[in-house]
Scaffold this active site. Structure first.
Site, PDB file in Angstrom:
ATOM      1  N   PHE A  95      -4.454 -16.666   7.243  1.00  0.00           N
ATOM      2  CA  PHE A  95      -3.205 -16.713   6.481  1.00  0.00           C
ATOM      3  C   PHE A  95      -2.152 -15.815   7.146  1.00  0.00           C
ATOM      4  O   PHE A  95      -0.979 -16.202   7.276  1.00  0.00           O
ATOM      5  CB  PHE A  95      -3.464 -16.256   5.051  1.00  0.00           C
ATOM      6  CG  PHE A  95      -2.416 -16.692   4.061  1.00  0.00           C
ATOM      7  CD1 PHE A  95      -1.130 -16.186   4.100  1.00  0.00           C
ATOM      8  CD2 PHE A  95      -2.720 -17.616   3.063  1.00  0.00           C
ATOM      9  CE1 PHE A  95      -0.163 -16.581   3.185  1.00  0.00           C
ATOM     10  CE2 PHE A  95      -1.760 -18.013   2.146  1.00  0.00           C
ATOM     11  CZ  PHE A  95      -0.482 -17.494   2.209  1.00  0.00           C
ATOM     12  N   PHE A  96      -2.551 -14.633   7.574  1.00  0.00           N
ATOM     13  CA  PHE A  96      -1.612 -13.732   8.236  1.00  0.00           C
ATOM     14  C   PHE A  96      -1.121 -14.331   9.561  1.00  0.00           C
ATOM     15  O   PHE A  96       0.056 -14.217   9.909  1.00  0.00           O
ATOM     16  CB  PHE A  96      -2.261 -12.369   8.478  1.00  0.00           C
ATOM     17  CG  PHE A  96      -2.277 -11.478   7.266  1.00  0.00           C
ATOM     18  CD1 PHE A  96      -1.107 -10.937   6.762  1.00  0.00           C
ATOM     19  CD2 PHE A  96      -3.468 -11.160   6.637  1.00  0.00           C
ATOM     20  CE1 PHE A  96      -1.111 -10.105   5.647  1.00  0.00           C
ATOM     21  CE2 PHE A  96      -3.488 -10.323   5.516  1.00  0.00           C
ATOM     22  CZ  PHE A  96      -2.303  -9.795   5.029  1.00  0.00           C
ATOM     23  N   PHE A 198       3.566 -15.859  -1.657  1.00  0.00           N
ATOM     24  CA  PHE A 198       2.540 -14.822  -1.652  1.00  0.00           C
ATOM     25  C   PHE A 198       1.186 -15.388  -2.077  1.00  0.00           C
ATOM     26  O   PHE A 198       0.165 -14.718  -1.977  1.00  0.00           O
ATOM     27  CB  PHE A 198       2.929 -13.660  -2.578  1.00  0.00           C
ATOM     28  CG  PHE A 198       2.168 -12.397  -2.298  1.00  0.00           C
ATOM     29  CD1 PHE A 198       2.553 -11.553  -1.271  1.00  0.00           C
ATOM     30  CD2 PHE A 198       1.053 -12.061  -3.053  1.00  0.00           C
ATOM     31  CE1 PHE A 198       1.834 -10.390  -0.997  1.00  0.00           C
ATOM     32  CE2 PHE A 198       0.333 -10.898  -2.793  1.00  0.00           C
ATOM     33  CZ  PHE A 198       0.730 -10.056  -1.760  1.00  0.00           C
ATOM     34  N   ARG A 338       0.705  -3.690  10.760  1.00  0.00           N
ATOM     35  CA  ARG A 338       1.681  -4.722  10.415  1.00  0.00           C
ATOM     36  C   ARG A 338       2.970  -4.123   9.853  1.00  0.00           C
ATOM     37  O   ARG A 338       4.028  -4.751   9.929  1.00  0.00           O
ATOM     38  CB  ARG A 338       1.036  -5.659   9.385  1.00  0.00           C
ATOM     39  CG  ARG A 338       1.768  -6.965   9.167  1.00  0.00           C
ATOM     40  CD  ARG A 338       0.975  -7.896   8.270  1.00  0.00           C
ATOM     41  NE  ARG A 338       1.693  -9.144   8.061  1.00  0.00           N
ATOM     42  CZ  ARG A 338       1.616 -10.199   8.840  1.00  0.00           C
ATOM     43  NH1 ARG A 338       0.831 -10.168   9.905  1.00  0.00           N
ATOM     44  NH2 ARG A 338       2.301 -11.300   8.583  1.00  0.00           N
TER      45      ARG A 338
END
Length: 361
Positions: A95-96, A198, A338
């Site tokens: 997902f990231f 999200f 990140r």
């Protein structure tokens, strides 16, 4: 202010939390927990990223552990079986990477690449087995992680998960158009879209395989359970926006609660930060109140029957994980590379991303 001293990173050093981002209530009322499988989880997810070619080899070796993606999941689904947690962690890492591809496609104006990827992900979600060997590593990796997740609970859960993720893909498309056009959504419009980008429902759906039980509608839609789940996710999304604000302002972003508050409510940067903190802290306080109601629901369900005990235990496990999400999200934002934008050579370009359109190579 020093963070919880037992950092999950390899260095085991304490992390300094900037005063503007510090939440003492999280540090005191939400003890940090970590699934005992975490060291193997980190190793296996790193290997999976390499095998699926989701990140260049050099970037995996240099950045994967420091990004702390496995830490985030190991601090959330602490009651999950090892194989379930591994599938969730790999999916989360995917997902990231997907989020980064989406961002780079926007930054480099690759509308055609994004459009093709969007359609391929929709197709892979409905038939993952047929996309395991897709030439785009992002599609193949998605198919692999989804197929594994589909193996834990009945088909009814799979269909719900797919329905919810189809909506996430379309929300990412709306964000693509908004950012490409320089459109800053109003506050309420942004909040509604943020619940999708999200993936609030996805992380909540994954509570169930983590608990080893699909919950019936009467439980999932119970006001106490639903509210507790929403508050844990709202906290995570809004705290993410608070921590990401410097990075996203540097990158001329339009999708951030703070940017919507500044643009549409006329707030200064300082006032927007204060308002975001207020919303985040309100989520914490309201969760602490509704958590008791959700645990009372679990108690009431456990009526002494085999099914009652199973459901009551599952609800307690899910609510426990909702609580874990607060501390896991909080520390993740202060340990993950990140968000260490001040250490980047270019504040608008994360060093761990690839700027190439990998799916078109």
């Amino acid at each position: 202010m020093q963070a919880f001293p037992r950092s999950t990173t390899a260095t085991r050093t304490a992390v300094a939390v900037p005063p503007s981002l510090a939440l003492p209530v999280i540090e005191t009322a939400f003890p940090r927990r970590l699934h005992p499988y975490w060291p193997r989880l980190q190793e296996n997810t790193r290997r999976w990223l390499l095998e699926k070619r989701l990140m260049p080899v050099d970037k995996v070796h240099e950045y994967a552990d420091g990004l702390c993606y496995t830490d985030l999941m190991a601090g959330y689904y602490t009651g999950a079986a090892d194989e379930v947690l591994q599938a969730i962690a790999d999916y989360s890492a995917w997902f990231f990477v997907w989020d980064d591809r989406h961002d780079r496609d926007i930054v480099h104006g690759r509308a055609g690449d994004w459009r093709r990827l969007r359609h391929r992900l929709h197709a892979a979600l409905d038939s993952p087995r047929h996309h395991l060997h897709h030439p785009d590593p992002l599609v193949a990796g998605f198919a692999d992680s989804v197929l594994r997740l589909y193996g834990f609970l009945p088909r009814t859960w799979n269909l719900r998960f797919a329905r919810h993720f189809h909506a996430v893909i379309e929300a990412y498309d709306r964000e693509f158009r908004n950012r490409t056009e320089g459109y800053v959504p109003g506050v309420e419009e942004y909040l509604a879209l943020r619940r999708l980008t999200f993936a609030h429902r996805i992380w909540t759906d994954l509570l169930e395989p983590g608990a080893g039980c699909e919950l019936p509608d009467a439980v999932r839609k119970h006001p106490a359970y639903r509210r507790a789940a929403l508050l844990s996710q709202e906290f995570a999304a809004w705290y993410n926006d608070l921590c990401s604000l410097p990075k996203e302002i540097a990158g001329d972003e339009v999708h951030n609660l703070g940017i919507s508050l500044i643009t549409h409510e006329g707030l200064t940067l300082e006032e927007a930060v204060d308002e975001m903190r207020r919303r985040v802290e309100t989520c914490v306080g309201e969760f602490l109140a509704v958590e008791r109601d959700a645990l009372r629901l679990a108690h009431d369900i456990d009526d002494g029957t085999v099914r009652g005990r199973e459901l009551g235990t599952a609800v307690r496990t899910c609510v426990d994980a909702m609580r874990n999400w607060f501390s896991s999200v909080y520390w993740f934002h202060h340990e993950s590379g990140r968000y260490m934008v001040d250490n980047w050579d270019d504040r608008s370009t994360p060093p761990y991303v690839s700027n190439e359109a990998a799916g078109e190579q």
